[in-house]
Design a protein around this motif. Structure first.
Motif, short mmCIF file in Angstrom:
data_model
loop_
_atom_site.label_atom_id
_atom_site.label_comp_id
_atom_site.label_asym_id
_atom_site.label_seq_id
_atom_site.Cartn_x
_atom_site.Cartn_y
_atom_site.Cartn_z
N THR A 1 47.05 30.56 47.50
CA THR A 1 46.71 30.36 46.09
C THR A 1 45.72 29.20 45.96
N ILE B 1 42.28 36.38 46.50
CA ILE B 1 42.45 36.79 45.11
C ILE B 1 42.85 38.27 45.03
N LEU C 1 46.49 39.07 45.09
CA LEU C 1 47.26 38.74 43.89
C LEU C 1 47.06 39.74 42.77
N ALA D 1 41.87 40.69 40.46
CA ALA D 1 43.11 40.09 39.92
C ALA D 1 42.78 39.45 38.57
N GLU E 1 45.25 36.62 37.22
CA GLU E 1 45.18 35.40 38.03
C GLU E 1 43.85 34.69 37.84
N THR E 2 42.77 35.44 37.77
CA THR E 2 41.45 34.83 37.59
C THR E 2 41.34 34.11 36.25
N ARG F 1 43.85 32.93 34.58
CA ARG F 1 44.74 31.76 34.67
C ARG F 1 44.01 30.59 35.34
#
Length: 499
Positions: free
Chosen positions: A255, A290, A293, A414, A417-418, A420
């Motif tokens: 991460t 990435i 995720l 993702a 996630e991106t 975030r």
């Protein structure tokens, strides 16, 4: 049941004939399927067992592999094409700094502020790393801006060199030392065993990274290998300070926070920002991390499923080696799973991208402003203690921004996630500005004037780059030094293709 069926057939013989017809059609269909499978296997076996030339060892000459595997080779050659433009980038050349000049300020003091272009296909890998302003104009052993390690993902000549020179010797050489050696673009030997044609790992960094996590990459499944061969290069990495050894910072996880912790504990810095004096991290292209995720990886898909879809020709099923955006070929990529129109599927992707890029653009404006605010604070006499909190936030903010935007396709791979990561970057950027405002106010600055960085030229002039001289030197170097490298490579038999 059978008794009742027999009685029904006796009363109405047509039922029996109907059942007979259905059974015969089924048998016929199964026969065709079996014949097709047998034919396909026979054709594959014939192709494999009647190879025209033997390829052994690390053979970087893609054209020789193409003699045995013409279908794959002909699709691979299409990575030279520059004919696709989606809403956001494609495989065409594009000057990213021209459209987003704030990035010049974000990378002040680092080579990326000179030149940053959209990636093209694998066939252009060697050419592009030679031609970028980031590698400078080395000649006669002088002027190297980058280490030899920078060639690592550009060519099958690299595993050959590692084998011939030793891994550590390859890494610690100068970039120009390998100018006449690394000449064949990314191709067959980067991913395939020449004897079995199985996917194989040819770069030690990915093996070493998994070993440090206690994982044995040799136990990977064939489907996992269809991503791991990509993860040799499409990842976050850094070069150790002493010998420029290529290393993936995965020891504590993949991460953005885990890798940041790795770098912080190692007290690693890529460069010191020329304006804000922040010890910076430069994300490379954490595509694999990435992707893991996102929803596609979590459902068992590999990189190749979307970027190298299967094709059929006669009895042969093979992968399309024109590695590029799946949006170029939606029918063979997205629509193999998603039953929706091409227009709708593309629009779904664009919606993900638009939302992420809206945050990205805001970060680039505010983060570049924060670096300039920090420069002003230093100029007004701020000391290290006053600036410590601001610089920490700047490092954290830019690492997150870069991690998200340097990854090819992150906002699709993702999307949650991106966004975030980008949200956290914006948050830390604004916190850095608040800290810097306190410092500026304490030194009597209540109204800071921002410079004009509205174009790439203006931004580069602001950070002190003499782009006219840099471009003239590079153009002359490309005309004089590169031909010498190519001539030497051809003379020594390292370059045999007409590229």
């Amino acid at each position: 049941m059978f008794k009742k069926l027999a009685e029904a057939i006796k009363r109405k013989p047509i039922i029996g004939w109907g059942i007979f017809a259905v059974v015969m059609v089924g048998v016929f269909a199964l026969g065709i399927l079996a014949a097709s499978i047998t034919e396909r296997r026979a054709e594959i076996a014939t192709l494999y067992n009647n190879k025209k030339i033997e390829i052994t060892g690390i053979n970087p000459h893609n054209e020789e592999w193409g003699i045995n595997y013409p279908r794959e080779y002909n699709t691979w050659k299409k990575t030279a094409d520059m004919d696709f433009k989606s809403k956001h980038l494609g495989n065409m050349p594009e000057d990213v700094l021209e459209s987003r000049p704030e990035m010049v300020v974000l990378w002040a003091g680092y080579a990326f502020s000179r030149d940053y272009s959209a990636p093209r296909g694998h066939m252009h890998a060697v050419e592009d790393v030679r031609n970028t302003l980031r590698t400078g104009c080395p000649e006669n052993g002088e002027g190297d801006m980058q280490p030899g390690t920078c060639w690592t993902c550009k060519s099958p000549d690299v595993p050959r060199l590692m084998h011939e020179k030793g891994i550590e010797n390859y890494y610690k050489a100068k970039w120009s030392d390998w100018g006449a050696e690394v000449v064949n673009p990314i191709g067959c030997a980067d991913c395939h065993d020449p004897v079995t044609m199985n996917l194989t790992i040819t770069r030690p960094a990915v093996i070493e990274a998994f070993q440090r996590q206690g994982k044995d990459i040799t136990q990977a499944t064939p489907q996992e290998m269809r991503s791991l061969v990509c993860a040799q290069c499409h990842v976050e990495y850094y070069f150790t300070k002493d010998n420029k050894y290529l290393t993936f910072p995965w020891d504590g996880g993949m991460t953005v926070e885990a890798m940041e912790k790795y770098y912080d504990e190692a007290e690693f810095t890529d460069w010191t920002h020329a304006l804000s004096k922040t010890p910076m991290l430069k994300a490379q292209h954490p595509d694999y991390e990435i992707f893991l995720l996102g929803p596609h990886a979590q459902r068992g898909l590999s990189c190749a499923d979307c970027h190298m879809p299967y094709m059929s020709e006669g009895g042969i099923k093979y992968s399309n080696h024109q590695v590029m955006s799946p949006l170029k070929n939606v029918a063979n990529t997205c629509q193999t799973c998603h039953r929706d129109s091409e227009e709708n599927l593309k629009n779904y992707v664009y919606q993900y991208q638009d939302k992420a890029l809206e945050i990205r653009d805001r970060i680039e404006q505010e983060l570049s402003k924060a670096h300039i605010m920090a420069k002003t604070a230093w100029d007004k006499g701020a000391d290290d203690k006053e600036m410590a909190a601001s610089l920490k936030l700047l490092r954290q903010a830019q690492w997150r921004w870069d991690f998200a935007v340097a990854s090819h396709g992150a906002s699709f791979h993702a999307p949650v996630e991106t966004q975030r990561i980008l949200a956290h970057s914006l948050d830390k950027t604004m916190l850095a500005q608040l800290e810097l405002q306190k410092v500026l106010f304490s030194h009597g600055v209540t109204d800071m004037q921002m410079p004009d960085i509205s174009t790439k030229d203006k931004a580069q002039a602001y950070i002190g780059l003499d782009m006219k001289t840099l471009k003239e030197k590079k153009d002359n170097w490309i005309k004089t030094v590169v031909p010498q490298w190519l001539e030497k490579a051809k003379k020594e038999g390292k370059l045999t293709a007409n590229i």
